[in-house]
Enzyme design. Sequence first.
Site, mmCIF file in Angstrom:
data_model
loop_
_atom_site.group_PDB
_atom_site.id
_atom_site.type_symbol
_atom_site.label_atom_id
_atom_site.label_comp_id
_atom_site.label_asym_id
_atom_site.label_seq_id
_atom_site.Cartn_x
_atom_site.Cartn_y
_atom_site.Cartn_z
ATOM 1 N N CYS A 103 0.830 -1.205 0.000
ATOM 2 C CA CYS A 103 0.000 0.000 0.000
ATOM 3 C C CYS A 103 0.866 1.257 0.000
ATOM 4 O O CYS A 103 0.596 2.205 -0.737
ATOM 5 C CB CYS A 103 -0.930 -0.012 1.204
ATOM 6 S SG CYS A 103 -2.067 1.390 1.273
ATOM 7 N N CYS A 201 -5.822 -3.756 7.143
ATOM 8 C CA CYS A 201 -7.036 -2.943 7.209
ATOM 9 C C CYS A 201 -8.234 -3.595 6.543
ATOM 10 O O CYS A 201 -9.370 -3.314 6.901
ATOM 11 C CB CYS A 201 -6.777 -1.560 6.609
ATOM 12 S SG CYS A 201 -6.453 -1.573 4.826
#
Length: 381
Positions: A103, A201
């Site tokens: 990410c 997440c």
Amino acid sequence: MARVAVAMSGGVDSAVAAALLVEQGHEVVGLTMNLWPHWLPPADEGFRVCCGAGAIADARAVAQRLGIRHYVLNLRAEFERAVIETFCDEYARGRTPNPCIACNRAVKFSLLLGKVRAMGLDRLATGHYARVRRDPHSGRYMLLRARDEQKDQSYVLYALQQEQLRCLLFPVGEFTKPQVREAARRLGLPVAEKPDSQEICFVPRGRYWQVVARRRLEAARPGPILDRRGRHLGTHAGLGRFTIGQRRGLGVAAGRPLYVVDIDPAANAVVVGTEEELLVREIVAREVNWIGGEAPHGPLRVTARVRHAGREVPATAWVDRTGGLRVRFDQPQRAAAPGQAVTLYAGEVVLGGGVIERARPDCEELAASSEAALTEVADGI
């Protein structure tokens, strides 16, 4: 003063980062990325994440409190392609990925940073616990470990490059987590007592397998469980369920504890062994980044970290003839898993790192060959 975009996740760290920059007189704009995949259940049911609807609402509330503009960017498709798909691919290959690194590399400090520049803003700030300094002698930017070593996130930032560091700010990197919480209370931020989000997440805690199995059927294909000698001990329910060092869920009865010591995707096999067989002396990494811009010309004494929650350990690192990063530990290390990262340090400065391609077990024969290889490299300098 600069025009600064702050990546606001809805958590306390990015909220305080924004507040500190406002206090310093910068023109601050809040940006929140909408990353939550449409095919997963609502993000805020049963676990906390940094990219769900509740996180967006929290970030908006903080921006209102600070009196700054706030925008939501829909990056769901890009996040799924660069992070979630890669996550599933890696588990299907018997590797253990770190989605935070993916990410950071593909979304936060590439795609998002590009949008910040397109908006005409000068810098991008995040709530990461790390620090950036400029070397007064070379003019190069350096990434440093955070002041709070318990919260330090430099391990997942090793892929940052000079052009990115030039534009980045990590305002909370100079503070401890308790100090950040206290600043949030002092400033009356609505997320001051909000608990930290979980590490992955987009995955409910302990349920990553559901995400992998839904996206990669091959990761759920049964296969053999073997020992180091190739003896068949049982059957597994899919490579995606396992990672190096795992003990639980093997379904194999033995007289002593067994751990996953290797995963062979070609044979669709999980290899188990004793805890001693988890020890590795040397690793080889690819996708290497050197933050200073140049690889070292010979063997380099470093400290190395092979997992986010792991400790730094003394090691020697060098670049082999194929461009791979080799790291040989002074003392054998436990469960260095392919797919994870190795990050190298010189004191508090992050030198760089790479993705672990393979790990070499701690045995006399291999140690001798590794020593010979290291000597060959050193003699060739």
